[in-house]
Design an enzyme around this catalytic site. Structure first.
Site, PDB file in Angstrom:
ATOM      1  N   ASP A 150       0.850  -1.191   0.000  1.00 18.26           N
ATOM      2  CA  ASP A 150       0.000   0.000   0.000  1.00 18.26           C
ATOM      3  C   ASP A 150       0.893   1.251   0.000  1.00 18.26           C
ATOM      4  O   ASP A 150       1.819   1.348   0.808  1.00 18.26           O
ATOM      5  CB  ASP A 150      -0.847  -0.045   1.285  1.00 18.26           C
ATOM      6  CG  ASP A 150      -1.983   0.961   1.294  1.00 18.26           C
ATOM      7  OD1 ASP A 150      -2.412   1.392   0.216  1.00 18.26           O
ATOM      8  OD2 ASP A 150      -2.455   1.286   2.408  1.00 18.26           O
ATOM      9  N   ASP A 181       2.910   5.000  -5.507  1.00 17.69           N
ATOM     10  CA  ASP A 181       2.165   6.240  -5.324  1.00 17.69           C
ATOM     11  C   ASP A 181       3.039   7.430  -5.698  1.00 17.69           C
ATOM     12  O   ASP A 181       3.761   7.985  -4.884  1.00 17.69           O
ATOM     13  CB  ASP A 181       1.694   6.344  -3.864  1.00 17.69           C
ATOM     14  CG  ASP A 181       0.843   7.581  -3.638  1.00 17.69           C
ATOM     15  OD1 ASP A 181       0.693   8.380  -4.586  1.00 17.69           O
ATOM     16  OD2 ASP A 181       0.329   7.757  -2.516  1.00 17.69           O
ATOM     17  N   HIS A 188      -7.822  10.011   3.712  1.00 16.11           N
ATOM     18  CA  HIS A 188      -7.360   9.057   4.723  1.00 16.11           C
ATOM     19  C   HIS A 188      -7.696   9.511   6.150  1.00 16.11           C
ATOM     20  O   HIS A 188      -7.841  10.693   6.412  1.00 16.11           O
ATOM     21  CB  HIS A 188      -5.838   8.869   4.601  1.00 16.11           C
ATOM     22  CG  HIS A 188      -5.442   8.158   3.349  1.00 16.11           C
ATOM     23  ND1 HIS A 188      -4.913   8.802   2.266  1.00 16.11           N
ATOM     24  CD2 HIS A 188      -5.521   6.846   3.009  1.00 16.11           C
ATOM     25  CE1 HIS A 188      -4.675   7.927   1.308  1.00 16.11           C
ATOM     26  NE2 HIS A 188      -5.034   6.725   1.733  1.00 16.11           N
ATOM     27  N   HIS A 204      -9.093   4.870  -2.402  1.00 14.82           N
ATOM     28  CA  HIS A 204      -8.424   4.911  -1.094  1.00 14.82           C
ATOM     29  C   HIS A 204      -9.316   5.685  -0.129  1.00 14.82           C
ATOM     30  O   HIS A 204     -10.343   6.244  -0.523  1.00 14.82           O
ATOM     31  CB  HIS A 204      -7.066   5.616  -1.226  1.00 14.82           C
ATOM     32  CG  HIS A 204      -6.021   4.744  -1.802  1.00 14.82           C
ATOM     33  ND1 HIS A 204      -4.942   4.309  -1.076  1.00 14.82           N
ATOM     34  CD2 HIS A 204      -5.893   4.188  -3.025  1.00 14.82           C
ATOM     35  CE1 HIS A 204      -4.188   3.543  -1.846  1.00 14.82           C
ATOM     36  NE2 HIS A 204      -4.748   3.450  -3.040  1.00 14.82           N
ATOM     37  N   ILE A 223      -9.832   0.056   3.139  1.00 13.47           N
ATOM     38  CA  ILE A 223     -10.379   0.366   4.464  1.00 13.47           C
ATOM     39  C   ILE A 223      -9.354   0.006   5.530  1.00 13.47           C
ATOM     40  O   ILE A 223      -8.959  -1.162   5.653  1.00 13.47           O
ATOM     41  CB  ILE A 223     -11.703  -0.419   4.691  1.00 13.47           C
ATOM     42  CG1 ILE A 223     -12.744   0.032   3.652  1.00 13.47           C
ATOM     43  CG2 ILE A 223     -12.216  -0.210   6.121  1.00 13.47           C
ATOM     44  CD1 ILE A 223     -13.969  -0.843   3.574  1.00 13.47           C
ATOM     45  N   ASP A 224      -8.935   0.985   6.288  1.00  8.04           N
ATOM     46  CA  ASP A 224      -7.993   0.771   7.377  1.00  8.04           C
ATOM     47  C   ASP A 224      -8.507   1.415   8.662  1.00  8.04           C
ATOM     48  O   ASP A 224      -8.641   0.752   9.706  1.00  8.04           O
ATOM     49  CB  ASP A 224      -6.621   1.366   6.987  1.00  8.04           C
ATOM     50  CG  ASP A 224      -5.532   1.034   7.990  1.00  8.04           C
ATOM     51  OD1 ASP A 224      -5.810   0.294   8.949  1.00  8.04           O
ATOM     52  OD2 ASP A 224      -4.404   1.519   7.836  1.00  8.04           O
ATOM     53  N   SER A 225      -8.856   2.690   8.589  1.00  4.38           N
ATOM     54  CA  SER A 225      -9.229   3.433   9.807  1.00  4.38           C
ATOM     55  C   SER A 225     -10.406   2.790  10.552  1.00  4.38           C
ATOM     56  O   SER A 225     -10.414   2.768  11.791  1.00  4.38           O
ATOM     57  CB  SER A 225      -9.587   4.877   9.455  1.00  4.38           C
ATOM     58  OG  SER A 225      -8.458   5.537   8.939  1.00  4.38           O
TER      59      SER A 225
HETATM   60  P1  13P Z   1      -8.957   4.916   5.469  1.00  3.79           P
HETATM   61  O1  13P Z   1      -8.062   5.768   6.302  1.00  3.79           O
HETATM   62  O2  13P Z   1     -10.185   5.672   5.049  1.00  3.79           O
HETATM   63  O3  13P Z   1      -9.295   3.629   6.112  1.00  3.79           O
HETATM   64  O4  13P Z   1      -8.164   4.577   4.109  1.00  3.79           O
HETATM   65  C1  13P Z   1      -7.229   3.537   4.050  1.00  3.79           C
HETATM   66  C2  13P Z   1      -6.415   3.550   2.815  1.00  3.79           C
HETATM   67  O5  13P Z   1      -6.686   4.218   1.843  1.00  3.79           O
HETATM   68  C3  13P Z   1      -5.232   2.678   2.775  1.00  3.79           C
HETATM   69  O6  13P Z   1      -4.472   2.869   1.632  1.00  3.79           O
HETATM   70  O1  G3H Z   2      -3.204   4.921   3.579  1.00  4.47           O
HETATM   71  C1  G3H Z   2      -2.762   4.718   4.698  1.00  4.47           C
HETATM   72  C2  G3H Z   2      -3.096   3.466   5.419  1.00  4.47           C
HETATM   73  O2  G3H Z   2      -4.206   3.663   6.266  1.00  4.47           O
HETATM   74  C3  G3H Z   2      -1.899   2.971   6.148  1.00  4.47           C
HETATM   75  O3  G3H Z   2      -1.602   3.796   7.207  1.00  4.47           O
HETATM   76  O4  G3H Z   2       0.824   4.328   6.937  1.00  4.47           O
HETATM   77  O5  G3H Z   2      -0.327   4.535   9.181  1.00  4.47           O
HETATM   78  O6  G3H Z   2       0.138   2.287   8.197  1.00  4.47           O
HETATM   79  P1  G3H Z   2      -0.150   3.734   7.922  1.00  4.47           P
HETATM   80 ZN    ZN Z   3      -4.530   4.904   0.879  1.00  2.00          ZN
END
Ligand code: 13P
Ligand code: G3H
Ligand code: ZN
Length: 330
Positions: A93, A115, A189, A232, A276-278
């Site tokens: 990522d 990126d 993000h 993203h 989806i991460d957050s």
């Molecule tokens: P969120 O912060 O909205 O979860 O996005 C995650 C993301 O784009 C990881 O590349």
């Molecule tokens: O796009 C970002 C992702 O949520 C990853 O976040 O760089 O804090 O691991 P991070």
């Molecule tokens: Zn991202």
């Protein structure tokens, strides 16, 4: 050189083709620890969904890239043990350089993102093209990005979204040879995706964010029909988690995400990967805060990480079934 094929992983090619034809999106969930990985695999096996396991630069630094790679290899076996084989992609990522992408490809990743969106257009093309040239020798797929998302992206803080310019996409895709394209149509993000002044405030205090720019997405689809698009910054920041976090000592102010119905709509278009991460971070933190606050004598990490993992699994299943539509597509 380790080939991802020997680890039982797949690249994104077939998955995206099917997702576009079937009008759904593949979940791209980030992981950097065991509980997150277990929750992702359990959710995807139970819903029979393909999955993209995402590793960020921060995750590589936090957990060690070798460990993460072996964990992904273990995930393939774990899914089989749980009783159903699902397609699993191991994806870098926000790769920030040719060297980072090469290192991931060489150690078994099946897909990488380069990126270059913060660079001037021609530099982005040159960097992306170089990564594609290397990746394609090993049948690894590449995601590029055009446009800049507001918020923190790869440790670069962008104040404002710079929407993807539809007039650039054909040129970018044909000159780089990328397999998919991340675009900026208003997602961002983190857990505070919009400033309160950009939103409408409801009487109960909740914030309603401005809608995604579906007009830009449609224009892009017209120019590169059937080409895989990535979103993203697609967490929805569920209010129930924010509430629990704040109830038990947290301090999340004006957190706001992308409404799920907008993501559901996007998933039926050429958008075939949704990141989806957050939301996972919020679910885990909410559960852990709740347990530590309500059971102060507890000190066995399994007693709070276990329930956090269960919460995370339910969140991932909900996304798959009700937002992305990737259930029963494995
Ligand atoms: P969120 O912060 O909205 O979860 O996005 C995650 C993301 O784009 C990881 O590349
Ligand atoms: O796009 C970002 C992702 O949520 C990853 O976040 O760089 O804090 O691991 P991070
Ligand atoms: Zn991202």
């Amino acid at each position: 050189m380790i080939s991802y094929k020997d680890l039982g992983l797949v690249n994104t090619k077939e998955l995206f083709k099917k997702a576009i034809a079937g009008k759904y999106a593949i979940p791209a969930y980030n992981f950097n620890n065991m509980e997150q990985l277990q929750a992702i695999i359990q959710a995807c096996v139970e819903t029979r969904s393909p999955v993209i396991l995402q590793v960020s630069k921060g995750a590589r630094e936090y957990a060690n890239q070798t460990l993460l790679r072996y964990m992904a290899e273990g995930a393939v076996q774990y899914a089989k043990e749980l009783g159903y084989e699902i397609p699993i992609v191991l994806h870098l990522d926000h790769g920030d350089s040719f060297e980072t992408c090469k290192s991931c490809i060489d150690m078994g990743f099946s897909s990488v993102m380069i990126d270059g969106s913060h660079f001037p257009y021609e530099e982005n093309i040159e960097l992306t093209r170089r990564v594609v040239e290397y990746a394609h020798k090993y049948d690894v797929t590449v995601e590029g990005e055009l446009g800049v998302l507001a918020g923190v992206e790869d440790e670069v803080v962008a104040e404002k979204t710079i929407y993807t310019r539809p007039e650039e996409v054909e040129d970018f895709v044909s000159r780089t040879g990328v397999d998919s394209l991340a675009i900026a149509i208003g997602t961002s993000h983190g857990a505070n995706k919009f400033k309160p002044e950009q939103c409408e405030r409801l009487p109960d205090g909740r914030l309603v964010p401005p809608p995604l720019r579906f007009d830009i997405l449609e224009e892009i689809e017209k120019r590169i029909p059937g080409f895989p698009i990535v979103l993203h910054g697609s967490s929805s920041v569920p209010p129930q988690y924010v509430e629990i976090i704040n109830k038990y000592g947290g301090a999340l102010k004006d957190a706001v995400g992308i409404p799920e119905e907008q993501l559901r709509k996007a998933a039926t278009s050429a958008v075939c990967k949704i990141n989806i991460d957050s939301d996972g971070r919020l679910a885990m933190t909410a559960k852990i805060r709740e347990i530590l606050a309500t059971k102060p004598a507890e000190f066995d990490p399994r007693k709070y990480l276990g329930p956090a993992r269960a919460e995370l699994k339910e969140l991932y299943k909900h996304k798959i079934i009700n937002v992305l539509g990737s259930d029963n597509k494995a």
